[in-house]
Design a protein around this motif. Structure first.
Motif, PDB file in Angstrom:
ATOM      1  N   THR A 129       0.865  -1.181   0.000  1.00  0.00           N
ATOM      2  CA  THR A 129       0.000   0.000   0.000  1.00  0.00           C
ATOM      3  C   THR A 129       0.901   1.229   0.000  1.00  0.00           C
ATOM      4  O   THR A 129       2.096   1.143   0.320  1.00  0.00           O
ATOM      5  N   HIS A 130       0.337   2.374  -0.348  1.00  0.00           N
ATOM      6  CA  HIS A 130       1.167   3.539  -0.656  1.00  0.00           C
ATOM      7  C   HIS A 130       0.668   4.792   0.044  1.00  0.00           C
ATOM      8  O   HIS A 130      -0.541   4.966   0.263  1.00  0.00           O
ATOM      9  N   SER A 131       1.610   5.671   0.364  1.00  0.00           N
ATOM     10  CA  SER A 131       1.267   6.986   0.898  1.00  0.00           C
ATOM     11  C   SER A 131       2.319   7.994   0.457  1.00  0.00           C
ATOM     12  O   SER A 131       3.418   7.631   0.013  1.00  0.00           O
ATOM     13  N   LEU A 132       1.976   9.272   0.570  1.00  0.00           N
ATOM     14  CA  LEU A 132       2.842  10.379   0.194  1.00  0.00           C
ATOM     15  C   LEU A 132       2.917  11.368   1.347  1.00  0.00           C
ATOM     16  O   LEU A 132       1.941  11.534   2.091  1.00  0.00           O
ATOM     17  N   HIS A 133       4.061  12.055   1.463  1.00  0.00           N
ATOM     18  CA  HIS A 133       4.268  12.922   2.618  1.00  0.00           C
ATOM     19  C   HIS A 133       5.075  14.158   2.230  1.00  0.00           C
ATOM     20  O   HIS A 133       6.021  14.077   1.445  1.00  0.00           O
ATOM     21  N   TRP A 134       4.683  15.292   2.795  1.00  0.00           N
ATOM     22  CA  TRP A 134       5.442  16.532   2.695  1.00  0.00           C
ATOM     23  C   TRP A 134       5.708  17.019   4.106  1.00  0.00           C
ATOM     24  O   TRP A 134       4.792  17.092   4.937  1.00  0.00           O
ATOM     25  N   LEU A 135       6.982  17.319   4.394  1.00  0.00           N
ATOM     26  CA  LEU A 135       7.382  17.795   5.712  1.00  0.00           C
ATOM     27  C   LEU A 135       8.007  19.169   5.553  1.00  0.00           C
ATOM     28  O   LEU A 135       8.927  19.360   4.746  1.00  0.00           O
ATOM     29  N   ALA A 136       7.520  20.127   6.312  1.00  0.00           N
ATOM     30  CA  ALA A 136       7.922  21.519   6.122  1.00  0.00           C
ATOM     31  C   ALA A 136       9.381  21.761   6.479  1.00  0.00           C
ATOM     32  O   ALA A 136      10.073  22.530   5.813  1.00  0.00           O
ATOM     33  N   ASN A 137       9.859  21.097   7.531  1.00  0.00           N
ATOM     34  CA  ASN A 137      11.234  21.306   7.991  1.00  0.00           C
ATOM     35  C   ASN A 137      12.202  20.542   7.086  1.00  0.00           C
ATOM     36  O   ASN A 137      12.142  19.317   7.011  1.00  0.00           O
ATOM     37  N   PRO A 138      13.120  21.244   6.379  1.00  0.00           N
ATOM     38  CA  PRO A 138      13.998  20.556   5.417  1.00  0.00           C
ATOM     39  C   PRO A 138      14.864  19.464   6.048  1.00  0.00           C
ATOM     40  O   PRO A 138      15.010  18.380   5.484  1.00  0.00           O
ATOM     41  N   GLY A 139      15.446  19.738   7.208  1.00  0.00           N
ATOM     42  CA  GLY A 139      16.287  18.735   7.857  1.00  0.00           C
ATOM     43  C   GLY A 139      15.499  17.507   8.270  1.00  0.00           C
ATOM     44  O   GLY A 139      15.953  16.361   8.105  1.00  0.00           O
ATOM     45  N   PHE A 140      14.318  17.755   8.813  1.00  0.00           N
ATOM     46  CA  PHE A 140      13.450  16.646   9.208  1.00  0.00           C
ATOM     47  C   PHE A 140      13.031  15.838   7.978  1.00  0.00           C
ATOM     48  O   PHE A 140      13.011  14.613   8.005  1.00  0.00           O
ATOM     49  N   SER A 141      12.727  16.540   6.888  1.00  0.00           N
ATOM     50  CA  SER A 141      12.324  15.866   5.652  1.00  0.00           C
ATOM     51  C   SER A 141      13.441  14.971   5.129  1.00  0.00           C
ATOM     52  O   SER A 141      13.201  13.830   4.692  1.00  0.00           O
ATOM     53  N   GLU A 142      14.684  15.436   5.175  1.00  0.00           N
ATOM     54  CA  GLU A 142      15.813  14.633   4.711  1.00  0.00           C
ATOM     55  C   GLU A 142      15.987  13.385   5.570  1.00  0.00           C
ATOM     56  O   GLU A 142      16.261  12.295   5.045  1.00  0.00           O
ATOM     57  N   ALA A 143      15.816  13.523   6.873  1.00  0.00           N
ATOM     58  CA  ALA A 143      15.953  12.372   7.768  1.00  0.00           C
ATOM     59  C   ALA A 143      14.868  11.336   7.502  1.00  0.00           C
ATOM     60  O   ALA A 143      15.137  10.125   7.449  1.00  0.00           O
ATOM     61  N   VAL A 144      13.635  11.810   7.327  1.00  0.00           N
ATOM     62  CA  VAL A 144      12.532  10.888   7.051  1.00  0.00           C
ATOM     63  C   VAL A 144      12.725  10.219   5.692  1.00  0.00           C
ATOM     64  O   VAL A 144      12.432   9.029   5.521  1.00  0.00           O
ATOM     65  N   ALA A 145      13.226  10.948   4.708  1.00  0.00           N
ATOM     66  CA  ALA A 145      13.469  10.373   3.380  1.00  0.00           C
ATOM     67  C   ALA A 145      14.435   9.195   3.472  1.00  0.00           C
ATOM     68  O   ALA A 145      14.241   8.158   2.812  1.00  0.00           O
ATOM     69  N   ARG A 146      15.489   9.332   4.274  1.00  0.00           N
ATOM     70  CA  ARG A 146      16.436   8.221   4.450  1.00  0.00           C
ATOM     71  C   ARG A 146      15.762   7.035   5.118  1.00  0.00           C
ATOM     72  O   ARG A 146      15.982   5.874   4.741  1.00  0.00           O
ATOM     73  N   TYR A 147      14.951   7.325   6.107  1.00  0.00           N
ATOM     74  CA  TYR A 147      14.219   6.256   6.794  1.00  0.00           C
ATOM     75  C   TYR A 147      13.289   5.516   5.825  1.00  0.00           C
ATOM     76  O   TYR A 147      13.217   4.283   5.833  1.00  0.00           O
ATOM     77  N   LEU A 148      12.577   6.278   4.988  1.00  0.00           N
ATOM     78  CA  LEU A 148      11.611   5.665   4.083  1.00  0.00           C
ATOM     79  C   LEU A 148      12.288   4.786   3.039  1.00  0.00           C
ATOM     80  O   LEU A 148      11.732   3.753   2.628  1.00  0.00           O
ATOM     81  N   GLU A 149      13.482   5.164   2.613  1.00  0.00           N
ATOM     82  CA  GLU A 149      14.209   4.338   1.656  1.00  0.00           C
ATOM     83  C   GLU A 149      14.515   2.967   2.253  1.00  0.00           C
ATOM     84  O   GLU A 149      14.318   1.931   1.600  1.00  0.00           O
ATOM     85  N   ALA A 150      14.976   2.952   3.492  1.00  0.00           N
ATOM     86  CA  ALA A 150      15.260   1.686   4.158  1.00  0.00           C
ATOM     87  C   ALA A 150      13.975   0.912   4.440  1.00  0.00           C
ATOM     88  O   ALA A 150      13.931  -0.322   4.305  1.00  0.00           O
ATOM     89  N   GLU A 151      12.932   1.636   4.811  1.00  0.00           N
ATOM     90  CA  GLU A 151      11.666   0.972   5.116  1.00  0.00           C
ATOM     91  C   GLU A 151      11.088   0.304   3.877  1.00  0.00           C
ATOM     92  O   GLU A 151      10.564  -0.815   3.960  1.00  0.00           O
ATOM     93  N   ARG A 152      11.161   0.966   2.722  1.00  0.00           N
ATOM     94  CA  ARG A 152      10.630   0.374   1.489  1.00  0.00           C
ATOM     95  C   ARG A 152      11.321  -0.947   1.174  1.00  0.00           C
ATOM     96  O   ARG A 152      10.669  -1.926   0.786  1.00  0.00           O
ATOM     97  N   ALA A 153      12.633  -0.990   1.342  1.00  0.00           N
ATOM     98  CA  ALA A 153      13.367  -2.228   1.094  1.00  0.00           C
ATOM     99  C   ALA A 153      12.916  -3.321   2.057  1.00  0.00           C
ATOM    100  O   ALA A 153      12.747  -4.491   1.654  1.00  0.00           O
TER     101      ALA A 153
END
Length: 395
Positions: free
Chosen positions: A347-371
């Motif tokens: 299943t799929h979802s999309l996310h926008w996070l206003a804080n750039p640093g927080f967004s970068e951290a979550v992006a790294r997490y999501l890459e590992a989570e997808r795998a």
């Protein structure tokens, strides 16, 4: 769409502010010749949530529906909510909230594009035919801008389609994958034909479970449309309260929602009722789409062996086969569904996070989570109940 055409975004706090025909022209244009693909994004379902007080003031789900208009014509809509918590979403972000708040930020309120309390995949960017790309782009930009203008932490689009997830990622949103268990109809003639596709041991186990459940001392009926009567909702409300209090603390839906459902949603519903000595003792609520049956709620006032499996899973399979539906989506979580013919799907979802640093951290997490999710789906599928040759074909 001409280059000179402009799209404006309006924010509505109630569905009273848009005509049902305009909303449904975007949400379910196919409904003119049959059932909608997604019963949950129809005007009648979302309005039932609103009119019943299941969403709105005091619930933490405050409507901010977006409407994209071109030359006065609504070309796209989306069910957007301002949220003060992360309850009723089924795609969990509690760890994100904790991390941002530990860093000194405020995660709530946030924005959520979703059908409240409904972990069912469907279009979230609802567009008139012919306006798909322009409509989705306008809604994404409008939702992000609304979040930025109001200094909100984030925007989350949950249980969107895979196509929307891919398109949203290309627009700069973060893509997340999770998993559910769905039963897929391989053109089975009946339940026995489905059983024949399973391994011998799993086939025997399901037959034993069905026999135990159906010998609970009463009757099991599946009701739709005018077969559903007000007294059935009196019984189901008792079941729903019991389940809601154990799972969530308080039920998400109000009692009034079920009264409204009787009036405007009963043709979209398949209600399983289990009765003994003239009294309803258990039930399961399903919604019917054009291609799928969506299992939503189960509850009981008496415990009987295997009755949960029968009411929620096997009756749903029977109904889907009889109605020629492609699949059964049995709701969130539940690896126990695997042994009963329900296989893992993404299943799929999309996310926008206003804080750039927080967004970068979550992006790294999501890459590992997808795998990890992809690997989990592969492993679980290999343990599925189907005969080896059937499993290889599905893979």
């Amino acid at each position: 769409m001409d280059q000179g055409d402009t799209i404006t975004i309006n924010v509505l706090t109630s569905l009273d502010q848009i005509a049902a025909t305009d909303w449904d022209a975007c949400a379910c244009p196919e409904d003119t010749d049959g059932r909608p693909h997604d019963p949950f994004t129809t005007y009648r379902f979302l309005k039932a949530l609103e009119d019943s007080g299941s969403v709105g003031q005091g619930t933490g789900w405050d409507p901010r529906y977006l409407v994209a208009e071109m030359n006065g014509l609504p070309i796209a809509v989306t069910p957007l909510f301002a949220k003060g918590h992360s309850q009723g979403e089924y795609i969990f972000d509690h760890n994100w909230a904790h991390a941002l708040e530990q860093a000194g930020g405020n995660y709530y309120p946030k924005l959520q594009i979703a059908v409240p309390f409904t972990p069912a995949t469907g279009r979230r960017f609802l567009t008139r035919p012919g306006y798909e790309a322009a409509g989705m782009s306008a809604l994404v930009q409008g939702a992000v801008q609304f979040g930025a203008n109001n200094e909100l932490s984030s925007l989350h689009i949950t249980f969107c389609t895979e196509d929307e997830a891919i398109a949203g990622e290309q627009m700069g949103l973060l893509r997340r994958t999770s998993q559910q268990f769905h039963w897929v109809n391989d053109d089975y003639a009946d339940f026995d034909a489905f059983l024949a596709s399973l391994s011998s041991r799993k086939r025997k186990n399901i037959r034993k479970e069905r026999a135990r459940a159906q010998n609970f001392g009463g009757d099991i009926d599946i009701l739709t449309g005018d077969q559903i009567q007000p007294h059935h909702w009196d019984a189901f409300w008792r079941f729903y309260q019991d389940t809601g209090s154990r799972k969530w603390g308080t039920p998400y839906l109000t009692r009034v929602f079920f009264d409204i459902a009787q009036e405007v949603l009963r043709d979209d519903i398949a209600l399983v009722m289990c009765s003994r000595d003239g009294q309803a003792v258990a039930g399961a609520l399903n919604f019917i789409g054009r291609d799928a049956l969506y299992g939503r709620y189960w509850g009981c006032v008496e415990d009987h062996p295997c009755l949960h499996f029968e009411a929620c899973y096997y009756q749903a399979i029977d109904f889907a086969i009889a109605q020629g539906l492609d699949r059964v989506e049995a709701g969130a979580q539940g690896e126990h569904k695997l042994a009963r013919g329900y296989l893992p799907v993404a299943t799929h979802s999309l996310h926008w996070l206003a804080n750039p640093g927080f967004s970068e951290a979550v992006a790294r997490y999501l890459e590992a989570e997808r795998a990890a999710v992809d690997e989990d789906i592969e492993i679980l599928t290999s343990y599925g109940p189907f005969r080896r040759e059937e499993r290889e074909e599905q893979e």
